[in-house]
Design a protein around this motif. Sequence first.
Motif, PDB file in Angstrom:
ATOM      1  N   VAL A 127       0.843  -1.200   0.000  1.00 48.53           N
ATOM      2  CA  VAL A 127       0.000   0.000   0.000  1.00 48.53           C
ATOM      3  C   VAL A 127       0.874   1.245   0.000  1.00 48.53           C
ATOM      4  CG1 VAL A 127      -1.641   1.331   1.375  1.00 48.53           C
ATOM      5  CG2 VAL A 127      -1.963  -1.123   1.093  1.00 48.53           C
ATOM      6  N   GLY A 128       1.919   1.205   0.828  1.00 48.60           N
ATOM      7  CA  GLY A 128       2.818   2.357   0.893  1.00 48.60           C
ATOM      8  C   GLY A 128       3.474   2.622  -0.450  1.00 48.60           C
ATOM      9  N   LEU A 129       3.950   1.555  -1.099  1.00 47.72           N
ATOM     10  CA  LEU A 129       4.596   1.696  -2.407  1.00 47.72           C
ATOM     11  C   LEU A 129       3.615   2.241  -3.444  1.00 47.72           C
ATOM     12  CD1 LEU A 129       6.829  -1.465  -2.916  1.00 47.72           C
ATOM     13  CD2 LEU A 129       7.528   0.926  -3.009  1.00 47.72           C
ATOM     14  N   PHE A 130       2.367   1.867  -3.296  1.00 46.44           N
ATOM     15  CA  PHE A 130       1.343   2.260  -4.269  1.00 46.44           C
ATOM     16  C   PHE A 130       1.140   3.771  -4.232  1.00 46.44           C
ATOM     17  CE2 PHE A 130      -3.030   2.788  -5.746  1.00 46.44           C
ATOM     18  CZ  PHE A 130      -3.025   1.998  -6.879  1.00 46.44           C
ATOM     19  N   PHE A 131       1.048   4.334  -3.006  1.00 44.06           N
ATOM     20  CA  PHE A 131       0.680   5.749  -2.890  1.00 44.06           C
ATOM     21  C   PHE A 131       1.863   6.695  -2.801  1.00 44.06           C
ATOM     22  CE2 PHE A 131      -3.317   3.811  -1.409  1.00 44.06           C
ATOM     23  CZ  PHE A 131      -4.186   4.486  -2.245  1.00 44.06           C
ATOM     24  N   ILE A 132       2.837   6.380  -1.924  1.00 38.11           N
ATOM     25  CA  ILE A 132       3.812   7.404  -1.528  1.00 38.11           C
ATOM     26  C   ILE A 132       4.662   7.945  -2.693  1.00 38.11           C
ATOM     27  CG2 ILE A 132       5.799   7.892  -0.032  1.00 38.11           C
ATOM     28  CD1 ILE A 132       4.400   5.940   1.995  1.00 38.11           C
ATOM     29  N   PRO A 133       5.340   7.070  -3.515  1.00 39.01           N
ATOM     30  CA  PRO A 133       6.188   7.641  -4.574  1.00 39.01           C
ATOM     31  C   PRO A 133       5.405   8.545  -5.518  1.00 39.01           C
ATOM     32  CG  PRO A 133       6.517   5.277  -4.384  1.00 39.01           C
ATOM     33  CD  PRO A 133       5.346   5.603  -3.544  1.00 39.01           C
ATOM     34  N   ALA A 134       4.201   8.118  -5.910  1.00 41.37           N
ATOM     35  CA  ALA A 134       3.419   8.902  -6.866  1.00 41.37           C
ATOM     36  C   ALA A 134       3.023  10.243  -6.256  1.00 41.37           C
ATOM     37  CB  ALA A 134       2.178   8.121  -7.285  1.00 41.37           C
ATOM     38  N   ILE A 135       2.620  10.230  -4.978  1.00 45.48           N
ATOM     39  CA  ILE A 135       2.186  11.477  -4.349  1.00 45.48           C
ATOM     40  C   ILE A 135       3.365  12.436  -4.200  1.00 45.48           C
ATOM     41  CG2 ILE A 135       1.343  12.453  -2.178  1.00 45.48           C
ATOM     42  CD1 ILE A 135      -0.514  10.051  -1.966  1.00 45.48           C
ATOM     43  N   VAL A 136       4.524  11.876  -3.831  1.00 47.82           N
ATOM     44  CA  VAL A 136       5.709  12.725  -3.683  1.00 47.82           C
ATOM     45  C   VAL A 136       6.059  13.383  -5.026  1.00 47.82           C
ATOM     46  CG1 VAL A 136       8.199  12.692  -3.277  1.00 47.82           C
ATOM     47  CG2 VAL A 136       6.661  11.514  -1.701  1.00 47.82           C
ATOM     48  N   THR A 137       6.059  12.578  -6.106  1.00 51.86           N
ATOM     49  CA  THR A 137       6.383  13.156  -7.420  1.00 51.86           C
ATOM     50  C   THR A 137       5.356  14.217  -7.792  1.00 51.86           C
ATOM     51  OG1 THR A 137       6.610  10.821  -7.933  1.00 51.86           O
ATOM     52  CG2 THR A 137       7.415  12.376  -9.579  1.00 51.86           C
ATOM     53  N   GLN A 138       4.108  13.919  -7.521  1.00 49.80           N
ATOM     54  CA  GLN A 138       3.035  14.870  -7.833  1.00 49.80           C
ATOM     55  C   GLN A 138       3.307  16.211  -7.149  1.00 49.80           C
ATOM     56  OE1 GLN A 138       0.204  15.114  -9.475  1.00 49.80           O
ATOM     57  NE2 GLN A 138      -1.373  16.099  -8.246  1.00 49.80           N
ATOM     58  N   LEU A 139       3.730  16.174  -5.873  1.00 44.54           N
ATOM     59  CA  LEU A 139       3.998  17.407  -5.138  1.00 44.54           C
ATOM     60  C   LEU A 139       5.252  18.089  -5.668  1.00 44.54           C
ATOM     61  CD1 LEU A 139       3.078  16.289  -1.515  1.00 44.54           C
ATOM     62  CD2 LEU A 139       1.764  17.746  -3.078  1.00 44.54           C
TER      63      LEU A 139
END
Lengths: 404, 339
Positions: A232-244
């Motif tokens: 779950v962490g891998l699913f959300f965190i990298p994408a959200i960080v890049t988005q920001l």
Amino acid sequence: MAMADQPAGKSFRLSMLLYDTRYRSITIQVIMLTLFVIGVWWLINNMYTNLAIANKAPDFGFLWNPSGYDINQHMIDYSSQSTNARAWLVGLLNTLLVAFLGCILATVLGVFIGVLRLSKNWIISRLMTVYIETFRNVPVLLWILFANSIFIDTLPQPKTFRGENATSHMLWDAFAFTNRGFYIPKPTFGEGYLPVLIVFALSIVAIFIFRKWAYKRQEATGEILPVFWIGVGLFFIPAIVTQLVMGSPIGLEYPALKGFNFKGGFHLRNSLISLWLALSLYTAAFIAEAVRAGIMAINKGQSEAAAALGLRQNRVMSLVVLPQALRVIIPPLISQYLNLTKNSSLAIAVGYMDLTGTLGGITLNQTGRALECILLLMLTYLAISLTISMVMNIYNNSVKLKER
Amino acid sequence: MKKSLLLGTIAAVGVLAGAASAATLDDVKANGVLKCGVSTGLVGFAAPDANGRWEGFDVAVCRAVAAAVLGDSDAVQFVPLSSKVRFTALNSGEVDMLARNTTWTFSRDVDLGLTFVGVNYYDGQGFMARKDLGVGSATELDGATICIQTGTTTELNLADYFRSNGMSYEPVPIETNAEAQQQFLSGACDVLTTDASGLAATRATFEHPEDFMIMPEIISKEPLGPLVREGDEPWSDIVRWTLNALITAEEKGITKDNVEQMAAAAGNDPEINRLLGTEGDLGGMLGLDKQWAMRAIAAGGNYGELFEANVGENTPVGLSRGLNALWTQGGLIYTPPFR
């Protein structure tokens, strides 16, 4: 019997075709086949002759004429100037959409309910029995109409969202549930959205690699990692960080009331939702029974042995029982998927423009080419069904008992 | 040898099928009942009343034909047909004629193998909306959700109208008039569209008809009329001239009440005499008796009487004659002479 002893071909007489048991069955089959072919040929020829007399000899040219009508839900570009063939394609995509969504929801619900029906908790198992018996014993058309009338009659009209003293309000200013359908936010892709998507795709690949590595490690050392939460962490965190980091290139377009209706966002029409829900709930009842049968077919010793090894209840179910039960579940599951897809042809009852609504409905009506439309319709459904069952058979072969 | 025998059989079957369809008059007489396709329920045009007896403007045409052919205006079997199945039902011989708010169009007449025998109502497509929607005209309907019966000409007109006016809309396709009412009344669509006469008839059944308005725009020509299968001229003549007899009767002042008296003896007007059979034998040319037109008119009255009784201004439907007045009164209703 005496004749059977004679060497064949030595003195072949015509009467042997009838009296010799070696030839008789072939003779009968050849005669039957000939009669059958003649019968079919006669029926088809009769149809052609009579249609020709009525000046309506089959002709598929109408497919390339402009359709002249609009379709509300189209996943590809379509207007009233598009051809009838394109309207057919639009209908096909709508059918596939509802069948796809329906199969997923029906499977999830069905597995869940089937397992719960075997629960030791009296109330839960009885509730599931009531669910199964109610849903599968009422015609699916009634469920579709029922779901649709609930949406139409109980949800608010768009105009009640308007003005200072509106009687209805949007959920979090993002979701509107109206009697014309659900309006939900839609992602918009601004400048620099590509890196975000790439990172997201990479993180999904990473999840798979991690899971494989974790299982290998478990087999080697016996240690169990919290695979699910790390995933779950891998699913959300990298994408959200890049988005920001990229300055939020991917945004959301919220629906807003403009004129008669909500504009912007995705519009999930009532017709789609009621058809989807009704088909899924109905088919889920059948799938639940297949799942229950599959689980009950597994020897009790299997789960007892697993429990003796110290596995917890949910692991016994997911690691030992369900994988074996799948072999029993999948064949009936295939036919439930086919049923769901074919039942989706009831869509016109709620005004969902599927294959039957476009090619078999409006096109048929406006062109008057009933025979051609129905033939194409049958062929299309046949092709869809055969494809589904082919895919499911491949899956079935991959899970079935490997005999060595 | 075998093949030619088979071909012969097929040809024979084909000829038989042709022969069967070619003599609708004989079939109707043999059955003693006229099978008439009507709408599934549109007040004023075709709907069963409280006693289950079919009543309406279209139904009256069926009754007039039955009276002319069989001598009994009740010898009709009404077959309610949805707009989707009506032509198939007629073509396959399930019904002998269709009187079902059907628009006479080129492709239906030419391509579908149908014969329109005339026009009994000149109509056009309109829009109905709730008054509190705040829309006065169809040109303000950009973005509206519109309920529409599928399988009708209205579907095509609607697409054309919005496209040519550069407006968008959300069509909600619906199978029957009853479902259209349900969706419209619950507000699932802003606007209901169909022929203006149909809108008036539908509005008449609402609990509060005064809350709804029919917009002034008429976006199409919809000549509605009875139709029969192509290729049976004697039968189409009968239906055509029965309708014409009703119209001529209004023109000549023949009514339900005075028709028997006028048919009793020849009068001064030769056309009335020919129509009612006191002079010449027009009925015989149709394969009927001399009194055919008299019975057709006596069944429900002349065209004007039928209009007033079923859809006129004093009925809940409340339609004015408008285009459907006689040609002598500024309308379009006109027939060739009985001569």
